[in-house]
Design a protein around this motif. Structure first.
Motif, PDB file in Angstrom:
ATOM      1  N   HIS A   1      45.949  38.278  30.569  1.00  0.00           N
ATOM      2  CA  HIS A   1      45.249  39.154  31.525  1.00  0.00           C
ATOM      3  C   HIS A   1      46.317  39.682  32.482  1.00  0.00           C
ATOM      4  CE1 HIS A   1      42.225  40.319  34.577  1.00  0.00           C
ATOM      5  NE2 HIS A   1      43.045  39.769  35.456  1.00  0.00           N
TER       6      HIS A   1
ATOM      7  N   HIS B   1      48.122  42.089  35.364  1.00  0.00           N
ATOM      8  CA  HIS B   1      48.280  42.968  36.535  1.00  0.00           C
ATOM      9  C   HIS B   1      49.766  43.292  36.596  1.00  0.00           C
ATOM     10  CE1 HIS B   1      44.455  42.068  38.859  1.00  0.00           C
ATOM     11  NE2 HIS B   1      44.454  41.067  37.984  1.00  0.00           N
TER      12      HIS B   1
ATOM     13  N   SER C   1      43.929  44.363  33.544  1.00  0.00           N
ATOM     14  CA  SER C   1      42.980  44.261  34.650  1.00  0.00           C
ATOM     15  C   SER C   1      42.545  45.663  35.064  1.00  0.00           C
ATOM     16  CB  SER C   1      43.634  43.577  35.847  1.00  0.00           C
ATOM     17  OG  SER C   1      42.850  43.787  37.004  1.00  0.00           O
TER      18      SER C   1
ATOM     19  N   ARG D   1      40.688  30.056  31.303  1.00  0.00           N
ATOM     20  CA  ARG D   1      41.739  30.940  31.796  1.00  0.00           C
ATOM     21  C   ARG D   1      42.553  30.143  32.811  1.00  0.00           C
ATOM     22  NH1 ARG D   1      41.063  36.613  35.189  1.00  0.00           N
ATOM     23  NH2 ARG D   1      41.769  35.585  37.072  1.00  0.00           N
TER      24      ARG D   1
ATOM     25  N   GLU E   1      47.906  33.849  38.738  1.00  0.00           N
ATOM     26  CA  GLU E   1      46.947  34.698  39.453  1.00  0.00           C
ATOM     27  C   GLU E   1      45.948  33.826  40.196  1.00  0.00           C
ATOM     28  OE1 GLU E   1      45.249  38.003  37.343  1.00  0.00           O
ATOM     29  OE2 GLU E   1      43.474  38.087  38.613  1.00  0.00           O
TER      30      GLU E   1
HETATM   31 ZN    ZN Z   1      42.852  39.810  37.580  1.00  0.00          ZN
END
Ligand code: ZN
Ligand code: KMH
Length: 278
Positions: free
Chosen positions: A51, A53, A86, A229, A233
């Protein structure tokens, strides 16, 4: 939806996020080179999806279209991971920039199912934006992962599926993001409530707990047969005053916990099948 424990577990790594600064955490992967290296280490440790960013040259969160495309390409070339971008970005990103994330043609995108107080800020996800992003994901053949920060988001997913039908690929994969100040708490009781309310179309779910809720959520998700997950982050310490040095440490910890629950990490190809990617 079955909540019995399957043999395999999807481990998604969220290595960077948009909330932590490079100054506060120099080991956070913010450059493309650091991101690819973290991704490779996490794949070797057992992650199947990432995931993502991204950051700009000053390590600040960005949704720059060229950087997003380059990131998707680099991760595809240098890892086997399912690449999820994201669309949440940072709390400061305008909604129109967040829609443009799909131009980078990721395998998957996050899609948050409602507005949430986010610490002192507001993570804005008005209903018309959710609908537009969802329809765009169907058109562009990008598999959404529905991010559920609150029980109201679970209810909104019911409304979305009733209105616009199933996602591209026909599977419905959700991720409970718990323990955000303003969202649902990162507790077993909240996870039980959330899973109990999931629409019957949901085919898989994972969970993550922010900060100190990371371990309670991980153990609760494992006990309910969910997926996980992990990543910087969501948490920056392994224990009190023990900083995370590499994202792969968090993946390794998830793999160990899953092994105790008789679960083995899923390959990226199995993850593709799980979420409905060709
Ligand atoms: Zn995120
Ligand atoms: N950075 C948060 C405001 C997502 O990636 O879709 C939003 C977030 C959710 O992290």
């Amino acid at each position: 939806m079955p909540t019995t424990s399957p043999d395999q577990i999807l481990i998604t790594v969220a290595p960077t996020g948009a909330e932590t600064t490079k100054e506060d955490c120099p080991q956070l992967p913010t450059t493309l080179e650091e991101l690819v290296q973290a991704a490779q280490e996490c794949e070797a440790a057992g992650a199947a999806m990432i995931h993502v960013h991204i950051r700009d040259a000053d390590h600040r969160p960005t949704l720059d279209p060229t950087r997003l495309k380059d990131t998707v390409q680099a991760l595809r070339e240098q890892t086997g991971l399912v690449v999820q971008l994201s669309t949440g970005g940072s709390v400061h990103d305008p909604l129109e920039h967040r829609l443009k994330v799909l131009d980078a043609q990721p395998d998957s995108c996050s899609l948050t199912m409602g507005t949430t107080n986010f610490g002192d800020d507001v993570f804005s996800n008005p209903w018309p934006f959710i609908c537009e992003l969802y329809q765009l994901s169907q058109e562009r053949q990008v598999v959404p992962e529905f991010e559920l920060f609150d029980l109201g988001h679970v209810h909104a997913l019911r409304r979305l599926l009733d209105t616009y039908g199933l996602p591209y690929g026909g599977k419905v994969h959700c991720d409970f993001v718990m323990g955000v100040p303003g969202g649902m708490p990162g507790t077993a009781a909240a996870l039980v409530a959330g899973v109990g309310l999931l629409p019957e179309e949901v085919t898989s779910w994972s969970a993550t707990g922010i900060g100190r809720s990371t371990l309670p959520v991980m153990f609760a998700a494992l006990s309910m047969g969910g997926h996980l997950r992990v990543g910087m982050e969501d948490v920056l310490t392994l224990a009190r005053r023990v900083p995370v040095e590499r994202n792969s440490q968090l993946v390794e910890r998830a793999v160990s916990a899953a092994a105790l629950a008789q679960r083995t990490p899923m390959s990226p190809d199995d993850a593709r099948a799980l979420i409905g990617l060709a």
